[in-house]
Design an enzyme around this catalytic site. Sequence first.
Site, PDB file in Angstrom:
ATOM      1  N   TYR A   1      42.523  51.037  51.348  1.00  0.00           N
ATOM      2  CA  TYR A   1      43.167  50.379  50.203  1.00  0.00           C
ATOM      3  C   TYR A   1      44.484  51.063  49.862  1.00  0.00           C
ATOM      4  CZ  TYR A   1      39.886  46.911  48.282  1.00  0.00           C
ATOM      5  OH  TYR A   1      39.131  45.782  48.057  1.00  0.00           O
TER       6      TYR A   1
ATOM      7  N   ARG B   1      32.129  36.182  37.985  1.00  0.00           N
ATOM      8  CA  ARG B   1      32.751  34.911  37.626  1.00  0.00           C
ATOM      9  C   ARG B   1      31.831  33.708  37.710  1.00  0.00           C
ATOM     10  NH1 ARG B   1      37.836  35.062  41.436  1.00  0.00           N
ATOM     11  NH2 ARG B   1      36.399  36.352  42.638  1.00  0.00           N
TER      12      ARG B   1
ATOM     13  N   ASP C   1      35.067  49.103  38.797  1.00  0.00           N
ATOM     14  CA  ASP C   1      35.758  48.700  40.026  1.00  0.00           C
ATOM     15  C   ASP C   1      35.928  49.908  40.931  1.00  0.00           C
ATOM     16  OD1 ASP C   1      37.416  46.296  41.230  1.00  0.00           O
ATOM     17  OD2 ASP C   1      38.562  48.131  41.623  1.00  0.00           O
TER      18      ASP C   1
ATOM     19  N   ARG D   1      27.529  42.116  42.692  1.00  0.00           N
ATOM     20  CA  ARG D   1      28.312  41.213  41.835  1.00  0.00           C
ATOM     21  C   ARG D   1      27.397  40.324  40.993  1.00  0.00           C
ATOM     22  NH1 ARG D   1      32.661  39.317  46.332  1.00  0.00           N
ATOM     23  NH2 ARG D   1      33.684  41.319  46.651  1.00  0.00           N
TER      24      ARG D   1
ATOM     25  N   ARG E   1      36.568  36.992  30.146  1.00  0.00           N
ATOM     26  CA  ARG E   1      37.795  37.181  30.909  1.00  0.00           C
ATOM     27  C   ARG E   1      38.964  36.357  30.368  1.00  0.00           C
ATOM     28  NH1 ARG E   1      38.473  39.092  35.874  1.00  0.00           N
ATOM     29  NH2 ARG E   1      40.631  38.791  35.220  1.00  0.00           N
TER      30      ARG E   1
END
Length: 369
Positions: free
Chosen positions: A149, A27, A72, A23, A36
């Site tokens: 998932y 963010r 992703d 990552r 974003r």
Amino acid sequence: MNDRFLKACRREPVDATPVWFMRQAGRYMTDYRALRQRYSLLDICRTPELAVAVTLQPVDVIDVDAAILFSDLLIPFTPMGLDFDFVKDEGPSISNPIRAAADVDRVRTFEPREALGYVLETIRLLGGELADRVPLIGFGGAPFTLAAYAIEGGPSTNYARTKAFMYAQPRAWHRLCERFASTISDYLSAQVEAGAQALQVFDSWAGALGRTDYREFALPHSSQLFSALRKTGVPVVHFGVGTTAILPDITEAGGDVIGLDWRLPLDEAWFVVGHDHAVQGNLDPTVLLGPPERMLAAADDVLRRADGRAGHIFNLGHGILPNTSLEHVQALARHVHGHRSRPLINTDHTDGKPQTNTEQHRRQATDKH
């Protein structure tokens, strides 16, 4: 090109410990947050020019030795017939999760070069941008994590639906995981064809399994995936979270490099994995939220435990947290590159003499026999 990362994957000597961060684009970066505000996560993943820009953001401002494709894990779900989107503050949500054996039949295989051409175009564009800088890591999910998932329908804390499905419908479970193993091996092979120079397989949820369950329900399918990926000829990293209890099994499943989380000191974890593998890790991501001096001291501990052995890639034990300071990440990368290995002295000995961790491990191995 800076090839420290690739050399470490092959356990070759390097001039400094290579470092990159899971990552590392995200963010915590102002530029990413600004993007974003205009585009959704899926918009960025599906638009090569945007995905290229985000992938390059950390490479431009942090002294990292590898870039990782911005995408992703669940991107393959859409062409497989599993519709999903991201819910604010909750994460991915699958609108048609798998809840019964019959549902497995509607999970489709696909040709990644057609259905996910935008991902491969992103990789091709990055090849031009990164040619003289750092290698590019492609990635995908392991069969267990993707199946979990698909069954849970999103994030979970106990994976109860997944485990209930495994236990009650084992034949359907194995069919589902075989489908994921085959599909993801094709997808990752296509990433290498497009220009990825290494791969990372994320088995993010494997730590929810005990050894017996991992060996029955996950290991055969991960082994199938890693066996197929050997044909690509590029190094492959195998990473999971909370996998201390199953590290020998994770290693058996495959991968040239085993990713380590922070729950076991690096030297102890590497001993379990075996020094015939490279390792990646393993600083606790939350340490970056504290004072810089504590962060750098913790990094020194990881580096000392690596003991200068060829095959260590510095990383966190999981992804960078959103409230992490960019300045801390930059300082950490510089610090890792400036570190010069000193043997870790261990006073847990039998003859009154201090031992390096290498000597201690040699004694432990002898004691076991």
